[in-house]
Design a protein around this motif. Structure first.
Motif, mmCIF file in Angstrom:
data_model
loop_
_atom_site.group_PDB
_atom_site.id
_atom_site.type_symbol
_atom_site.label_atom_id
_atom_site.label_comp_id
_atom_site.label_asym_id
_atom_site.label_seq_id
_atom_site.Cartn_x
_atom_site.Cartn_y
_atom_site.Cartn_z
ATOM 1 N N SER A 108 0.854 -1.173 0.000
ATOM 2 C CA SER A 108 0.000 0.000 0.000
ATOM 3 C C SER A 108 0.893 1.227 0.000
ATOM 4 C CB SER A 108 -0.896 -0.003 1.241
ATOM 5 O OG SER A 108 -0.120 0.235 2.387
ATOM 6 N N GLY A 109 0.252 2.391 0.087
ATOM 7 C CA GLY A 109 1.021 3.609 0.098
ATOM 8 C C GLY A 109 1.864 3.742 1.342
ATOM 9 N N HIS A 133 -9.650 3.599 -4.432
ATOM 10 C CA HIS A 133 -8.590 4.355 -3.766
ATOM 11 C C HIS A 133 -7.223 3.906 -4.303
ATOM 12 C CE1 HIS A 133 -11.547 5.595 -0.697
ATOM 13 N NE2 HIS A 133 -11.935 4.343 -0.695
ATOM 14 N N THR A 134 -6.341 4.859 -4.510
ATOM 15 C CA THR A 134 -4.953 4.551 -4.828
ATOM 16 C C THR A 134 -4.067 5.181 -3.757
ATOM 17 O OG1 THR A 134 -4.705 6.523 -6.230
ATOM 18 C CG2 THR A 134 -5.409 4.487 -7.309
ATOM 19 N N ASP A 135 -2.789 4.769 -3.736
ATOM 20 C CA ASP A 135 -1.824 5.278 -2.755
ATOM 21 C C ASP A 135 -2.411 5.199 -1.349
ATOM 22 O OD1 ASP A 135 0.579 6.330 -1.862
ATOM 23 O OD2 ASP A 135 -0.146 8.398 -1.980
ATOM 24 N N TRP A 136 -2.885 4.002 -1.018
ATOM 25 C CA TRP A 136 -3.618 3.827 0.232
ATOM 26 C C TRP A 136 -2.788 3.088 1.275
ATOM 27 C CZ3 TRP A 136 -4.393 -1.388 1.338
ATOM 28 C CH2 TRP A 136 -4.211 -2.277 0.262
ATOM 29 N N SER A 137 -3.160 3.295 2.519
ATOM 30 C CA SER A 137 -2.553 2.540 3.619
ATOM 31 C C SER A 137 -3.626 2.313 4.668
ATOM 32 C CB SER A 137 -1.363 3.290 4.228
ATOM 33 O OG SER A 137 -1.768 4.538 4.759
ATOM 34 N N ILE A 176 -8.890 2.468 6.672
ATOM 35 C CA ILE A 176 -7.973 3.291 5.880
ATOM 36 C C ILE A 176 -7.351 4.397 6.726
ATOM 37 C CG2 ILE A 176 -7.846 4.975 3.999
ATOM 38 C CD1 ILE A 176 -9.763 3.384 2.425
ATOM 39 N N SER A 204 -5.586 7.863 1.616
ATOM 40 C CA SER A 204 -5.654 7.372 0.249
ATOM 41 C C SER A 204 -5.983 8.526 -0.682
ATOM 42 C CB SER A 204 -6.739 6.294 0.105
ATOM 43 O OG SER A 204 -8.024 6.895 0.156
ATOM 44 N N ASP A 205 -5.818 8.278 -1.983
ATOM 45 C CA ASP A 205 -6.349 9.162 -3.011
ATOM 46 C C ASP A 205 -7.597 8.484 -3.571
ATOM 47 O OD1 ASP A 205 -4.350 11.096 -2.815
ATOM 48 O OD2 ASP A 205 -3.050 10.018 -4.199
ATOM 49 N N THR A 206 -8.761 9.118 -3.410
ATOM 50 C CA THR A 206 -10.005 8.566 -3.941
ATOM 51 C C THR A 206 -10.143 9.025 -5.386
ATOM 52 O OG1 THR A 206 -11.019 8.659 -1.755
ATOM 53 C CG2 THR A 206 -12.494 8.399 -3.640
#
Length: 304
Positions: free
Chosen positions: A65-66, A224-228, A235, A238-240
């Motif tokens: 994840s991010g 979501h990207t760049d998530w943790s 979460i 993240s970037d939604t």
């Protein structure tokens, strides 16, 4: 038990075209630009391999994840090995609704908990709109009501009362979608998140949703990207990049809601897709938010 499949075309995370936040309405020009990009990518779906997996197998893989955090996930492989070419394609941006509650979203592949209903596996493919290629390690975030119309975390709110009346009963006159806190409890059923694999595909187990006042049967989904995530599976950040809603064919809904526990929900009439104002938005511009459904036995959806 049955499977459904869909394709979400998601924007790659970037400062130029990332989601502006849950409370901002995108300008029509930006929605049209995303629409044009999504349609271009939709044409590429047919080039993907249509092989199905011979059996559902357990596989172990590592997902990152991010923020440089890495963890191990053991997951059941999706029914579809690759993105299919006859899926629905979601619109670039749709309201996430009043029943989103991130504190209840859990990293898990089965979000059913103790809810009774027809089992449903959602197989979802995600394409990067910048490249028209499958997007691995995108976190899919789902939430929907149970067979009689209630949402977890909001169980004290009646599913049979129109939303405006609910706000009046709660004496809320300045409601802000996504900002006003309406949650009533800490239940988590029918809420879950899971990442896509190297082929841009993931699977989530749930039940076929019921319905509530003034809305057609639907499932909310965000990408979501760049998530943790935290240790408890929620979460951190993240970037939604996409917010959408999934619908079902009217004939399928009529069949499923004729069985228990759906049929016991008699306090209100079910809103059809044709009557739902959000559905008309979701299907503008040639998009199809209705998922394809595959019965497990190949014949009868009501038996699985």
């Amino acid at each position: 038990m049955f499977y459904s499949k869909l394709l979400i075309t998601a924007l790659a995370a970037s400062t130029a075209i990332a989601h502006p936040g849950p409370h901002v309405i995108l300008p029509r020009a930006e929605i049209q630009r995303r629409s044009d990009m999504a349609k271009r990518c939709a044409e590429h779906v047919a080039s993907f391999n249509r092989r199905r997996m011979a059996k559902r197998a357990m596989q172990k893989r590592r997902e990152g994840s991010g923020h440089n955090s890495t963890f191990e996930i053991t997951t059941e492989a999706p029914y579809y090995e690759t993105i299919q070419n006859d899926t629905c394609v979601l619109t670039p941006e749709v309201t996430r609704g009043p029943y989103v509650w991130p504190r209840s979203q859990k990293l898990r592949q089965d979000m059913t908990e103790d809810q009774v209903g027809v089992p449903l596996w959602l197989d979802v493919g995600v394409l990067d709109m910048a490249t028209c290629e499958p997007l691995p390690n995108a976190l899919l975030d789902f939430w929907h009501c149970n067979a009689t119309g209630s949402y977890s975390s909001f169980t004290h709110l009646s599913p049979n009362t129109p939303f405006e009346e609910l706000l009046s009963e709660l004496n809320i006159t300045n409601y802000d979608s996504g900002a006003t806190d309406l949650h009533t409890d800490n239940t988590t059923w029918l809420r879950g998140m899971w990442p896509t694999n190297e082929n841009g595909v993931m699977e989530m187990k749930t039940i076929f949703p019921g319905f509530y006042a003034e809305r057609a049967i639907h499932i909310h989904v965000q990408v979501h990207t760049d998530w943790s995530v935290r240790e408890n599976g929620t979460i951190v950040a993240s970037d939604t990049v996409s917010t959408g809603q999934i619908y079902f064919d009217e004939e399928i809904e009529q069949r499923i809601t004729g069985f228990e526990p759906y049929v016991s929900h008699t306090e209100i009439n079910r809103t059809t897709n044709a009557e739902d104002w959000y559905f008309s938005q979701d299907s503008e511009g040639g998009y199809s938010p209705i998922v394809s459904v595959v019965p497990v036995d190949g014949e009868d959806l009501t038996r699985g």
